[in-house]
Design an enzyme around this catalytic site. Structure first.
Site, PDB file in Angstrom:
ATOM      1  N   CYS A 156      21.457 -11.351  33.310  1.00 53.47           N
ATOM      2  CA  CYS A 156      20.359 -11.077  34.238  1.00 53.47           C
ATOM      3  C   CYS A 156      20.408  -9.610  34.690  1.00 53.47           C
ATOM      4  CB  CYS A 156      20.464 -11.998  35.446  1.00 53.47           C
ATOM      5  SG  CYS A 156      19.072 -11.814  36.598  1.00 53.47           S
ATOM      6  N   ASP A 201      19.964  -8.604  37.595  1.00 55.16           N
ATOM      7  CA  ASP A 201      20.459  -8.581  38.972  1.00 55.16           C
ATOM      8  C   ASP A 201      21.582  -7.544  39.136  1.00 55.16           C
ATOM      9  OD1 ASP A 201      22.061  -9.343  41.358  1.00 55.16           O
ATOM     10  OD2 ASP A 201      20.686 -11.050  41.431  1.00 55.16           O
ATOM     11  N   ARG A 250      23.951  -7.293  41.059  1.00 54.03           N
ATOM     12  CA  ARG A 250      25.288  -7.785  41.431  1.00 54.03           C
ATOM     13  C   ARG A 250      26.079  -8.287  40.230  1.00 54.03           C
ATOM     14  NH1 ARG A 250      22.918 -12.134  45.496  1.00 54.03           N
ATOM     15  NH2 ARG A 250      21.599 -12.314  43.648  1.00 54.03           N
ATOM     16  N   HIS A 308      23.645 -16.582  36.451  1.00 53.65           N
ATOM     17  CA  HIS A 308      24.424 -16.482  37.691  1.00 53.65           C
ATOM     18  C   HIS A 308      23.776 -17.312  38.790  1.00 53.65           C
ATOM     19  CE1 HIS A 308      21.756 -13.639  39.978  1.00 53.65           C
ATOM     20  NE2 HIS A 308      21.285 -13.470  38.767  1.00 53.65           N
ATOM     21  N   CYS A 335      20.353 -16.802  41.529  1.00 55.36           N
ATOM     22  CA  CYS A 335      19.488 -15.951  40.708  1.00 55.36           C
ATOM     23  C   CYS A 335      18.069 -15.966  41.271  1.00 55.36           C
ATOM     24  CB  CYS A 335      19.486 -16.446  39.256  1.00 55.36           C
ATOM     25  SG  CYS A 335      18.462 -15.418  38.170  1.00 55.36           S
TER      26      CYS A 335
HETATM   27 ZN   LIG Z   1      19.294 -13.295  38.204  1.00 53.57          ZN
END
Ligand SMILES: [Zn+2]
Length: 215
Positions: free
Chosen positions: A41, A43, A45, A97, A100
């Site tokens: 992803c 993302d 993090r 994750h 998400c």
């Molecule tokens: Zn995500």
């Protein structure tokens, strides 16, 4: 964190690398032979190299919203073909994750414009697994399970591709489904039975042998 600190950090990083090995960048510039393709992803993090503890040159990375492997996405398909057919990676990983935002947004009754067709892939995953997911009363636990099932379905999407089927026959390439738990930092192997998954869909998706689809 601001823009100028990025360049200061870069200078510091160069100095650290050269202190450990004065030929570090000379070697890095000579080419790459990664063992893994990681599809994760976008993302901020969930940083592939950090969570796997790997160095530059060791993993080929593709990231998009909610780690989707969409058949008509030229981007992910190009990355997959290059990594599997040219770099000859031996392991292809889909890493989702928990928490998400993409998976959460997909299940909310909101028109998200250009994101609608992208996130609809996740609604499709929900539809395939509706009975299991609806039986989970706790909403958070249901989202966690949807994250896992989304990873599993993206692994199946990988198996449908010519690149993976060919590389499996040639050298036994493996597909793995992982979930990163942002709440603990733990990387979880969903232990997807790759060969079993492959067998179960080959009647329909086999691209290499003349198998009749009508019994
Ligand atoms: Zn995500």
């Amino acid at each position: 964190m601001n823009i100028s600190s990025v360049f200061q950090n870069n200078e510091k990083w160069i100095a650290e690398k050269l202190a450990g090995d004065e030929d570090y960048f000379t070697k890095l510039s000579q080419g790459q032979q990664p063992e893994f393709l990681y599809i994760g992803c976008s993302d901020s993090r969930v940083t592939a190299e950090d969570l796997m503890g790997v160095k530059p040159g060791e993993v080929f990375v593709h990231r998009n919203i909610a780690n989707l492997v969409n058949n008509v996405d030229l981007n992910v398909m190009s990355v997959l073909n290059y990594a599997v057919r040219h770099l000859k990676v031996n392991h292809v990983v889909v890493c989702g994750h928990y928490n998400c935002g993409g998976v959460k947004a997909a299940m909310e009754p909101v028109d998200l414009g250009i994101l609608n067709p992208w996130l609809r892939n996740i609604r499709d995953v929900y539809r395939y697994h509706k009975d299991e997911l609806n039986a989970i009363e706790d909403v958070k636990a249901r989202y966690d399970r949807l994250v896992e099932l989304n990873v599993e379905e993206q692994c199946v999407n990988l198996i449908k591709t010519a690149a993976i089927q060919e590389a499996f026959r040639e050298r036994g390439v493996r597909v793995h489904g992982w979930v990163f738990d942002v709440r603990t930092g733990k990387l979880i192997d969903l232990k997807i039975n790759f060969e079993e998954k492959m067998r179960s869909i080959m009647e329909i998706y086999n691209l290499y042998e003349p198998v009749s689809m009508v019994k």
